[in-house]
Design an enzyme around this catalytic site. Sequence first.
Site, PDB file in Angstrom:
ATOM      1  N   THR A   1      -5.622  57.624  10.778  1.00  0.00           N
ATOM      2  CA  THR A   1      -6.790  58.496  10.849  1.00  0.00           C
ATOM      3  C   THR A   1      -6.653  59.692   9.910  1.00  0.00           C
ATOM      4  O   THR A   1      -5.549  60.140   9.604  1.00  0.00           O
ATOM      5  CB  THR A   1      -6.999  59.036  12.277  1.00  0.00           C
ATOM      6  OG1 THR A   1      -5.844  59.773  12.695  1.00  0.00           O
ATOM      7  CG2 THR A   1      -7.282  57.910  13.254  1.00  0.00           C
TER       8      THR A   1
ATOM      9  N   ASN B   1      -7.397  63.554   9.992  1.00  0.00           N
ATOM     10  CA  ASN B   1      -7.513  64.511  11.085  1.00  0.00           C
ATOM     11  C   ASN B   1      -8.103  65.836  10.624  1.00  0.00           C
ATOM     12  O   ASN B   1      -7.677  66.399   9.608  1.00  0.00           O
ATOM     13  CB  ASN B   1      -6.134  64.766  11.709  1.00  0.00           C
ATOM     14  CG  ASN B   1      -5.497  63.489  12.224  1.00  0.00           C
ATOM     15  OD1 ASN B   1      -6.173  62.644  12.797  1.00  0.00           O
ATOM     16  ND2 ASN B   1      -4.206  63.340  11.998  1.00  0.00           N
TER      17      ASN B   1
ATOM     18  N   GLU C   1     -10.489  62.877  14.835  1.00  0.00           N
ATOM     19  CA  GLU C   1      -9.686  61.861  14.147  1.00  0.00           C
ATOM     20  C   GLU C   1     -10.627  60.759  13.661  1.00  0.00           C
ATOM     21  O   GLU C   1     -11.366  60.184  14.452  1.00  0.00           O
ATOM     22  CB  GLU C   1      -8.620  61.293  15.077  1.00  0.00           C
ATOM     23  CG  GLU C   1      -7.653  62.355  15.606  1.00  0.00           C
ATOM     24  CD  GLU C   1      -6.604  61.761  16.528  1.00  0.00           C
ATOM     25  OE1 GLU C   1      -5.880  60.850  16.086  1.00  0.00           O
ATOM     26  OE2 GLU C   1      -6.524  62.195  17.682  1.00  0.00           O
TER      27      GLU C   1
END
Length: 329
Positions: free
Chosen positions: A208, A210, A262
């Site tokens: 992900t 972030n 995320e």
Amino acid sequence: MRVWRAPEDVPADLGRTVVTIGVFDGVHRGHRAVLAETVRQARQGDLTSVALTFDPHPVLVHRAAPIRLVTTLADRIDRLAAAGIDAVYVQEYTFDYARATPREFVEDQLVARFHAAAVVVGEDVRFGYRNSGDGAELERLGRRAGVHVTLVPDRSAPEGRRWSSTWIRELLASGDVAGAARVLGRSHRIRGQVVHGFRRGREIGFPTANLTGDGLGEVPADGVYAGWLVRSVPGSKAAEYLPAAISVGTNPHFEGTERTVEVHALGRSDLNLYGESIAVDFVEYLRPMLSFESLDGLLRQMDEDLRVTAEILGVPTAGRVDPAAVTAT
């Protein structure tokens, strides 16, 4: 589009203008009706269209009340440009600035600084010291200064509620990003710089990007969403839209405490976004944040999130990526 932030930025040879005034938070459907009329009058008269906006939000100055803007200032300016506005003046909003009387505001800023031939505002406009000026006062002062004033009637949804930034915030607070998009006329967007996280996602096949902290814009309620990760194409003004599953919250399964956003770009293991400024567009709410009895339970749910996200966005389904193939460092 030109952006001015101080009186000395305004060119001496500006010429006559059509000015509109407001925070324009979100640049939603109601705002765009005012902006469209501003642009129409400017083009008809071969004049420059100018949007006078304010930063910080006046509420933060007068009430010291916590308020998150629907859009960042950068996105607000981009949306004003997309509406066809020729120039934006970002007025630093301070107590000193707010002390100007309605007459001083019209004569010193609209006329002396912007050479306004016309002003276009919503019919609920308030301006000047303690918001003592209204639409009728603006028309009176405009006639005195030789400035034509247009008051644009409020625009409302079919059910009768006025399009507003307040309504958008209410919808986002409940996670209704589809409803917010209806008021905005487009998907809700936040923007921020990608930071390092705990790297749990990449270890289980869901790397992900972030985002955390203030200044992102109004982050919707905790939950999982379908949407888009939007990044600039290097060396171009174009943007790349990547289908994404978006998680907002503290990650209760891993007993997290910090609220983060995320963003997992479906099927992508080759993205190295650390330090990059990205935008995130929210399309549809999928589910609340949950804590699972096992990691396998979490993974099964995340697999389903990817499937549903792809279906909503109309893109091919993508599964987990190989953790060994993740290139971000």
